[in-house]
Design a protein around this motif. Sequence first.
Motif, short mmCIF file in Angstrom:
data_model
loop_
_atom_site.label_atom_id
_atom_site.label_comp_id
_atom_site.label_asym_id
_atom_site.label_seq_id
_atom_site.Cartn_x
_atom_site.Cartn_y
_atom_site.Cartn_z
N LEU A 79 7.38 -10.58 2.17
CA LEU A 79 6.75 -9.43 2.80
C LEU A 79 5.31 -9.73 3.19
O LEU A 79 4.54 -10.26 2.40
CB LEU A 79 6.78 -8.29 1.78
N ARG A 80 4.97 -9.38 4.41
CA ARG A 80 3.58 -9.51 4.88
C ARG A 80 3.18 -8.19 5.50
O ARG A 80 3.90 -7.65 6.35
CB ARG A 80 3.50 -10.63 5.91
N LEU A 81 2.04 -7.64 5.05
CA LEU A 81 1.55 -6.38 5.59
C LEU A 81 0.24 -6.62 6.32
O LEU A 81 -0.61 -7.37 5.84
CB LEU A 81 1.32 -5.35 4.47
N THR A 82 0.11 -5.99 7.48
CA THR A 82 -1.15 -6.08 8.22
C THR A 82 -1.58 -4.67 8.62
O THR A 82 -0.74 -3.79 8.86
CB THR A 82 -1.05 -6.95 9.49
N TYR A 83 -2.89 -4.50 8.66
CA TYR A 83 -3.46 -3.23 9.10
C TYR A 83 -4.62 -3.56 10.01
O TYR A 83 -5.52 -4.32 9.64
CB TYR A 83 -3.92 -2.40 7.90
N GLY B 155 11.44 -2.31 13.45
CA GLY B 155 10.65 -1.51 14.39
C GLY B 155 10.69 -0.03 14.07
O GLY B 155 10.14 0.79 14.82
N GLU B 156 11.35 0.35 12.98
CA GLU B 156 11.42 1.75 12.58
C GLU B 156 10.13 2.12 11.83
O GLU B 156 9.54 1.28 11.15
CB GLU B 156 12.61 1.99 11.65
N SER C 25 -2.41 6.59 9.64
CA SER C 25 -2.51 5.28 10.28
C SER C 25 -1.23 4.49 10.03
O SER C 25 -0.40 4.87 9.20
CB SER C 25 -3.74 4.52 9.77
N THR C 26 -1.05 3.43 10.79
CA THR C 26 0.19 2.64 10.70
C THR C 26 -0.09 1.25 10.16
O THR C 26 -0.97 0.54 10.65
CB THR C 26 0.85 2.52 12.10
N ILE C 27 0.67 0.89 9.14
CA ILE C 27 0.63 -0.45 8.55
C ILE C 27 1.84 -1.20 9.11
O ILE C 27 2.95 -0.66 9.15
CB ILE C 27 0.67 -0.39 7.01
N GLU C 28 1.62 -2.42 9.55
CA GLU C 28 2.69 -3.23 10.13
C GLU C 28 3.29 -4.14 9.06
O GLU C 28 2.56 -4.76 8.28
CB GLU C 28 2.15 -4.10 11.27
N MET C 29 4.59 -4.23 9.06
CA MET C 29 5.30 -5.11 8.13
C MET C 29 5.91 -6.25 8.94
O MET C 29 6.46 -6.04 10.02
CB MET C 29 6.41 -4.31 7.45
N SER C 30 5.79 -7.46 8.42
CA SER C 30 6.44 -8.61 9.05
C SER C 30 6.95 -9.53 7.96
O SER C 30 6.63 -9.37 6.79
CB SER C 30 5.48 -9.33 10.01
N SER C 31 7.71 -10.53 8.37
CA SER C 31 8.24 -11.50 7.42
C SER C 31 7.29 -12.67 7.28
O SER C 31 6.69 -13.10 8.26
CB SER C 31 9.57 -12.03 7.95
N ARG C 32 7.16 -13.15 6.05
CA ARG C 32 6.36 -14.37 5.85
C ARG C 32 7.10 -15.54 6.46
O ARG C 32 8.32 -15.64 6.33
CB ARG C 32 6.17 -14.65 4.36
N PHE D 272 1.65 -1.21 -3.52
CA PHE D 272 2.25 -0.70 -2.29
C PHE D 272 3.37 -1.62 -1.81
O PHE D 272 4.43 -1.16 -1.40
CB PHE D 272 1.17 -0.54 -1.20
N LYS D 273 3.16 -2.94 -1.93
CA LYS D 273 4.22 -3.90 -1.54
C LYS D 273 5.48 -3.70 -2.38
O LYS D 273 6.59 -3.78 -1.87
CB LYS D 273 3.73 -5.34 -1.70
N ARG D 274 5.31 -3.44 -3.68
CA ARG D 274 6.48 -3.21 -4.55
C ARG D 274 7.23 -1.95 -4.11
O ARG D 274 8.46 -1.91 -4.12
CB ARG D 274 6.07 -3.13 -6.01
N ARG D 275 6.49 -0.92 -3.72
CA ARG D 275 7.12 0.31 -3.22
C ARG D 275 7.87 0.04 -1.92
O ARG D 275 8.96 0.55 -1.70
CB ARG D 275 6.07 1.40 -3.03
N VAL D 276 7.26 -0.76 -1.05
CA VAL D 276 7.90 -1.11 0.23
C VAL D 276 9.15 -1.92 -0.04
O VAL D 276 10.21 -1.68 0.56
CB VAL D 276 6.91 -1.88 1.14
N GLU D 277 9.08 -2.90 -0.97
CA GLU D 277 10.24 -3.72 -1.32
C GLU D 277 11.40 -2.82 -1.77
O GLU D 277 12.55 -2.99 -1.33
CB GLU D 277 9.87 -4.69 -2.45
#
Length: 159
Positions: free
Chosen positions: A124-128, A93-94, A148-155, A109-114
Amino acid sequence: MMEIVVTMLGGGPLSLEVQPEDTVGSLKILIQQKLGHAPQSQKLAFVNGQTVHLNDDSKRVCDYGLQSGSQVSLLVVPIQVVPIQVFLRNLKGETNTYDIKPDETVSHFKRRVEEREKVPVSQLRLTYQSRDMQDGHKLSDYDVKANSTIEMSSRLRGG
């Protein structure tokens, strides 16, 4: 039909056949097909006693006084892609800030997030805006804007 010669600094001449009614934009697309330079990176000039910049893509080449045998100089300039800041809400939630370029791929972008969030890309699952962000697309495909905010969740795992 008329033939014009396009010359590029450090390159040989390129002869192109165009119609006098063709637009500068269509000339740039023809140059892209032959040389591979994106139209937005092309600066064209015609020297006929004075230098005339072909800077209106909607104007016809005949409007600039080009005729058969005219020589057009081509300058290729880098396309400036300005980074923007977006927020990522992680699994805890941060919210963290990322600098992105709109043409960045979702995979990159996912690799950077990882790397930063320590969550494997495979989980990793990203939603916008409630849309799943799929590999093979660019962030701009999802109309991601500054701040804007991109949401991260677990697959979800399962069989």
